[in-house]
Design a protein around this motif. Structure first.
Motif: not given
Lengths: 305, 270
Positions: B154-172
């Motif tokens: 959904g919306a606003r993924a990673g709000d104020k994210m500082r480190r790490g990895t997010v992998i999305v096979k589809g769409k954000t």
């Protein structure tokens, strides 16, 4: 270490009943990559230049081995270099200056940790500031990579590398010959054999020292001076270690991340000399020591043959 | 190995807080003690025993089946072991998780991996809004670890994210990387509108962007070594879950220039 000590003869070459005396040091490994092996080696050779002896160079440096793309973090050809110093703190300015001046500046280069050890030492911590605020970091797993904008793209450098205080500096062998050309060829073969051993370097030019030294000098302020006992032209004038047929002596100095690596390197070096040396005028192998009172590590030649 | 399994008796009539159901927290508890744990948030004080049939012995793995969207805080603050939810998870799954693995075979709700510091989360379906985001009172959103979403988010993924990895096979959804401070969001199916709103640092990698903010600037076509390093790292650590490598050249779009502009969106270059 006297020429009068009983010798063991291997393939016509006398092996002195003596030992190499080596010292505990701090050592680190650094991987340097580039678009081609040619440029990885150019960066590595430049960064390890003027790195023969801690006495005058601040660190003893050399190339351990070439790395295939499968072995590097960025999938490009690379080279692993080793640096040795008196302590981890002594290595800090050496890494900063050598990487900053010689690897950062080399086209297409990148720089990564080349030793996995619990104790860490700064690798990109200082060079990253070349980015003047435009540098950014990316942390992947336990590693932080700095991206420094430069004129051919980005210089990528890992923040730290491992450092060990179990390293050994000063493993050595002295090879005596009656033919200078044959002696050099034989010593080169020994250096080539040692180069196949991981975790060691032979930091002198081409891996060979022609100016072996003794501790101290008649002149104030000099820590080391020529090893007159092994200078063939002084044979009649000093308490010489050389027999009448000795024309020249060449030394190989070995630094390693572990004592075992140094011993393995000496073993293959000795074998290379005894395999081909007799036909090239090599007459004797001995080693440098200080009576066993200064160095923690003793490598007895006859244990390694 | 071994492990406990929790079989849902019936759909609970309220939202449940299942943060206690992790291998680390259940270690050393007798089955009777586990059954007595309160997981309900209402005055009914529902316990584990009221909601689940518990089987097995404590070990490195906990399995919940079937998972439903009212099971909140799955693997919250988990530091080791594996939690498998055979179905859907509710909100706040992986909240402040420090280590171990969370596998959700269905969908996850809002605030997945909020404040996450370490470990691996794999969502077999899709996830809601504010993935890796920040909650009131937090200083940062996600600060470490890896999240892989097989579907979309959904919306606003990673709000104020500082480190790490997010992998999305589809769409954000809209506004991925909002106020991002660092880390990486890699959306193989592309980004929705306005990614990177007020982002300071960090990397958004994707196939497309639905609409760029005007405060992002084109820095040109480049072969960035860090993308190769990232791809190799993900392949080595995630295996088949890793995204397909980007082409050699990427278009680098820097922003948000309304802040310090050290973030970037990387798209395949022509």
């Amino acid at each position: 270490m006297s020429q009068n000590a009983p010798s063991k003869i291997i393939n016509g070459i006398a092996i002195d009943d003596t030992f190499a005396e080596a010292f505990g040091m701090s050592g680190t490994g650094i991987i340097i990559t580039a678009d081609t092996m040619k440029w990885a080696k150019i960066a590595a050779v430049t960064a390890t230049g003027f790195g023969t002896s801690v006495i005058g160079c601040g660190a003893e440096c050399g190339i351990d081995r070439e790395l295939s793309p499968d072995e590097t973090p960025d999938g490009r050809p690379g080279v692993r270099v080793l640096m040795f110093g008196f302590s981890p703190d002594a290595l800090v300015p050496q890494i900063k200056n050598r990487i900053g001046q010689c690897v950062l500046t080399s086209p297409g280069s990148a720089c990564f940790a080349g030793l996995d050890a619990q104790m860490k030492i700064g690798l990109g911590k200082a060079p990253r500031f070349f980015g003047d605020g435009f540098q950014t970091a990316k942390k992947l797993g336990d590693s932080r990579y700095w991206r420094v904008p430069v004129m051919d793209g980005e210089f990528v450098i890992e923040e730290t590398t491992g450092v060990t205080t179990d390293a050994v500096g000063g493993g050595n062998m002295l090879i005596v010959g009656k033919d200078r050309t044959g002696l050099l060829e034989t010593t080169e073969a020994a250096v080539a054999a040692i180069a196949k051993i991981d975790d060691v370097i032979t930091p002198f030019p081409g891996g060979i020292v022609r100016s072996g030294s003794k501790v101290g000098a008649k002149y104030a302020g000099m820590f080391a001076s020529t090893n007159d006992a092994f200078c063939p032209t002084l044979r009649g004038a000093v308490n010489s270690e050389l027999g009448s047929d000795a024309l020249a002596v060449l030394e190989i100095v070995i630094d390693g991340l572990t004592s075992k690596a140094v011993a393995d390197a000496m073993r293959v070096g000795l074998k290379a000399v005894t395999d081909i040396g007799a036909g090239k005028g090599v007459t004797r192998i001995t080693a440098g020591n200080y009576g066993g009172k200064l160095g923690q590590h003793h490598y007895h030649l006859r244990d390694l043959i | 190995m071994g492990g406990l399994s929790f079989r849902l008796k019936a759909a609970p009539g309220e939202r449940l807080d299942i943060r206690a159901l992790t291998p680390g927290r259940l270690r050393g508890l007798a089955n009777a003690e586990i059954s007595a744990l309160v997981i309900g948030g209402s005055k009914r004080h529902l316990t584990v025993g009221d909601v689940f049939e518990v089987a097995g012995d404590a070990g490195d793995t906990v399995t919940i089946q079937p998972g439903v969207a009212t099971l909140d805080f799955a693997a919250a603050e988990m530091d080791s072991g594996t939690l498998i939810i055979d179905g859907n998870a509710g909100a706040y799954a992986g909240r402040k998780m420090r280590g171990g693995n969370l596998e959700v075979r269905g969908n996850a709700g809002n605030y997945l991996a909020s404040g996450m510091a370490g470990g691996l989360i794999h969502i077999g379906g899709s996830a809601g809004d504010n993935l890796g985001g920040i909650l009131a009172g937090d200083r940062f959103g996600m600060i470490g670890g890896t999240v892989v979403i097989s579907g979309s988010i959904g919306a606003r993924a990673g709000d104020k994210m500082r480190r790490g990895t997010v992998i999305v096979k589809g769409k954000t959804g809209e506004g991925a990387g909002t106020r991002m401070i660092g880390g990486t969001i890699w959306a193989e199916g592309g980004f929705g509108p306005a990614p990177g709103y007020m982002m300071r640092r960090g990397t958004l990698i994707g196939s497309t962007v639905e609409r760029l903010l005007p405060t992002f600037v084109d820095c040109g076509r480049h072969d960035l070594l860090i993308v190769r390093i990232l791809s190799r790292h993900l392949k080595a650590t995630l295996g088949d879950l890793a995204p397909k490598p980007m082409p050699l050249f990427v278009q680098r779009i820097a922003g948000d220039m309304a802040t310090i502009g050290k973030g970037e969106i990387l798209l395949p270059a022509d």
